[in-house]
Scaffold this motif. Structure first.
Motif: not given
Lengths: 371, 304
Positions: A283, A287, A291, A325, A333, B102, B105-106, B109
């Motif tokens: 992932v 990212a 994407m 990430l 983004p 988002r 994902i953050i 992370g």
């Protein structure tokens, strides 16, 4: 048919050949090993890019599909049926070419499935499981989807760790080499490194062509509509749950193929391939690649996997992926390649051939004038 | 199965369940004020336990046992709370219009970052805090089943956390302001509530609760740097099972999951115990995503 789409693939092919020639001529062929492995991991990333970037569905369980492919392949090609060799059914399978006989390192005779049959089985099993998981899971959104796919990955990990048959924490070793064509063998031996390099890139390029065609087709537009707004897409007559499911299955197959070939290349597979960390890494790379940017994902996938396999990040490997990430999601983004400065650079590079052509043209004109 | 063994399974289920319930409550607090599921919630638990272990090793030789333990636990909770607040301020606060993808994902992370940091600060060794009262072998017997006195600590602390939070959200101004944010952030802003502040506070509270849970359970469950993700997924299962955002339901759901897990050993090999939780998660997500105890109208208002 739009041939323009395939121009980058041609450039990629030339680049791949150049890389091999440079490494072979400079005597640093050992770099190819990591590129081969990176290329197989890149197949997972391309699949995930289709799923995450174009349909907007996150999956934190793709290491699970990688492992399903790899483990099925490993089990079927290492299982020893020679004690059943006298039974009629096994004899029938052997004469049909489904089973094949070999001797292992210690001279022991092993009768197991041929890798070709194993590949078919592995892909069929992957498709089956992806359908089974995909039908209910893809009804979910956002946090729920993330957790459900994470849960799927963890189920696979728990099963792998807890089953004797799958080698528990040791994984499965002694996976035989895979004779693809006469002279082309998928295995980790030095002598086959260059051939393996081209096998890996062949698969990546095939995957890329499939993905590009899909994205630029009617289906691809439907996917982007689903990403934008599922309700609106449904209202336009797009059968969104069907499309989501098909892409999920397709991306699972991408991951599975990566797993199958990497297992043969390494000669083994272990439970670390199924861990949550691996899924999150995929992932992360998608990212960072941006994407919905197949080329970006391919580039970042090869680069980051290569660096990580070379041990550039050392013991901070996982920190690097976690941090990338966060940083990417906070500041860029849409991926590194979509940052304005990088875009300018890419645009400048694109204009380079035209610029050179123009200069050469001017020179020729000038020469003609003087003549 | 004899009655004693049945009871034994019950006790271990209740203990496990209360651990999951506390993690789930942490999820709920942040979810209620922000709509974020914090995937790093499990890491707070691990972080709290590891800090407490280190401090207790430093303090036990110089201070009386009870004092040393309480100082170690308090320090661990304070540090984790601080880290929770810091994370929110540095990473979450200034995202303008975050999408769910988002944020997922953050926070993933962040969980990586916390886990690897604790790997580098401590190491991959499995550690455990000292038992608060008694030792590993001391046990209380009840109707023929035996359990460690630490189990009482776990249950007691869970109860205190749940009741304390209930009171906090009902009686204090800050708690009420946080509930207002959950109900309608726009209306809360119009009333003069500093929403960004409330979000920071919710991260701090959930970090503190996680750390406390980590300290109390560490003697029984042991602590390793990478336990966070499996704890987080169990906590999430419980939060969903009870109905996201509802802390009292989380306790009920926690007990259900704990009991199911401990009785799963009867049918399944021990290695597959984690699968039970995940299958329940998948089942509940498909059939009743609003949770067991949630009302339909309530869940219709929530965004997942």
């Amino acid at each position: 048919m739009d041939m323009k789409r395939y121009r980058p693939i041609g450039i990629l092919l030339i680049f791949v050949i150049c890389v091999q020639l440079v490494f072979t001529l400079s005597g640093t062929e050992y770099f190819l090993t990591q590129i081969i492995m990176a290329a197989y991991y890149c197949l997972v990333i391309l699949g995930l890019c289709l799923l995450m970037g174009y349909t907007g569905q996150i999956s934190l369980g793709h290491a699970g599909f990688f492992a399903i492919g790899g483990y099925t392949q490993a089990v079927l090609t290492t299982i020893n049926l020679s004690s059943f060799a006298d039974s009629g059914f096994v004899r029938f399978l052997e004469s049909a070419g489904i089973l094949f006989r070999r001797t292992d390192l210690y001279g022991e005779e092993i009768l197991s499935f041929s890798p070709w049959i194993a590949i078919i089985a592995a892909i069929v099993i992957t498709i089956g499981i992806a359908f089974l998981i995909g039908i209910p899971v893809l009804r979910l959104k956002g946090h729920y989807l993330a957790m459900a796919t994470l849960g799927f990955g963890m189920i696979i990990y728990t099963i792998v760790i807890g089953t004797r048959f799958l080698g528990e924490a040791d994984g499965i070793t002694k996976v035989p080499p895979f004779q693809l064509l006469p002279g082309i063998v998928v295995c980790g031996k030095m002598a086959h490194r260059v051939a393996n390099y081209y096998v890996a890139w062949f698969l990546v390029i095939v995957g890329m062509i499939v993905a590009l065609n899909l994205v630029h087709s009617r289906v691809g537009r439907a996917l982007r509509a689903i990403h934008g707004s599922e309700e609106a897409a449904n209202a336009m007559g797009i059968h969104s749950s069907k499309y989501k499911l098909y892409i999920f299955v397709l991306s699972a197959v991408f991951a599975s193929v990566g797993g199958i070939f990497l297992t043969h290349y390494n000669g083994s597979i272990g439970p670390s391939e199924t861990s949550v960390i691996k899924s999150v890494r995929y992932v992360a790379i998608v990212a960072v690649g941006g994407m919905d940017n197949l080329w970006g994902c391919l580039f970042m996938g090869i680069l980051l996997n290569f660096l990580s396999l070379r041990g550039v990040f050392g013991s901070f490997d996982e920190v690097f992926f976690g941090l990338s990430l966060i940083v990417i999601m906070l500041f860029a983004p849409h991926g590194i390649l979509r940052i304005a400065k990088v875009q300018e650079l890419i645009a400048a590079l694109r204009e380079l051939p035209a610029y050179i052509k123009e200069r050469i043209g001017k020179k020729k004109k000038h020469e003609r004038h003087t003549a | 199965m004899s009655f004693e063994i049945f009871l034994q399974y019950c006790f271990s289920g209740i203990t496990l369940g209360s651990i999951y319930a506390v993690v789930a409550i942490g999820f709920n607090i942040i979810y209620n004020t922000t709509g974020i599921i914090n995937f790093a919630q499990g890491e707070f638990v691990v972080l709290g336990a590891l800090c407490a272990i280190t401090f207790s090793r430093l303090l036990i030789p110089v201070l009386p046992f009870a004092l040393a333990m309480s100082i170690a636990v308090i320090l661990a909770v304070v540090i984790t709370t601080f880290i929770g607040g810091l994370i929110e301020i540095v990473f979450i606060k200034w995202i303008n219009n975050p999408t769910v993808l988002r944020l997922v994902i953050i926070t993933i992370g962040l969980s990586f970052l916390l886990r690897e940091t604790s790997l580098h600060v401590w190491d991959e060794k499995v550690r455990a805090l000292k038992y608060f009262t008694g030792t590993e072998v001391s046990s209380i017997s009840l109707l023929g089943a035996h359990f460690s006195p630490q189990v009482l600590w776990v249950l007691g602390v869970t109860a205190v956390i749940v009741i304390g939070l209930g009171l906090f959200f009902r009686l204090t101004l800050t708690g009420r302001a946080m509930r207002a944010c959950a109900a309608s952030s726009n209306a809360a802003r119009l009333c003069g509530i500093n929403i960004k502040m409330m979000v920071t506070i919710s991260f701090m509270i959930s970090a503190a609760i996680g750390a406390l849970a980590g300290c109390v359970t560490s003697p029984i469950t042991q602590t390793q740097y990478n336990m966070g993700s499996s704890l987080a997924i169990k906590g999430f299962v419980v939060a969903i099972l009870g109905g996201l955002g509802n802390s009292f339901a989380a306790v009920g759901a926690g007990l259900i999951l704990g009991l199911l897990e401990s009785f799963s050993i009867v049918l399944l090999p021990n290695a597959y115990r984690d699968v039970v939780a995940i299958i329940i998660l998948l089942g509940i997500l498909f059939f009743k995503p609003s949770g067991l105890f949630a009302k339909k109208e309530e869940s219709a208002l929530k965004e997942f």
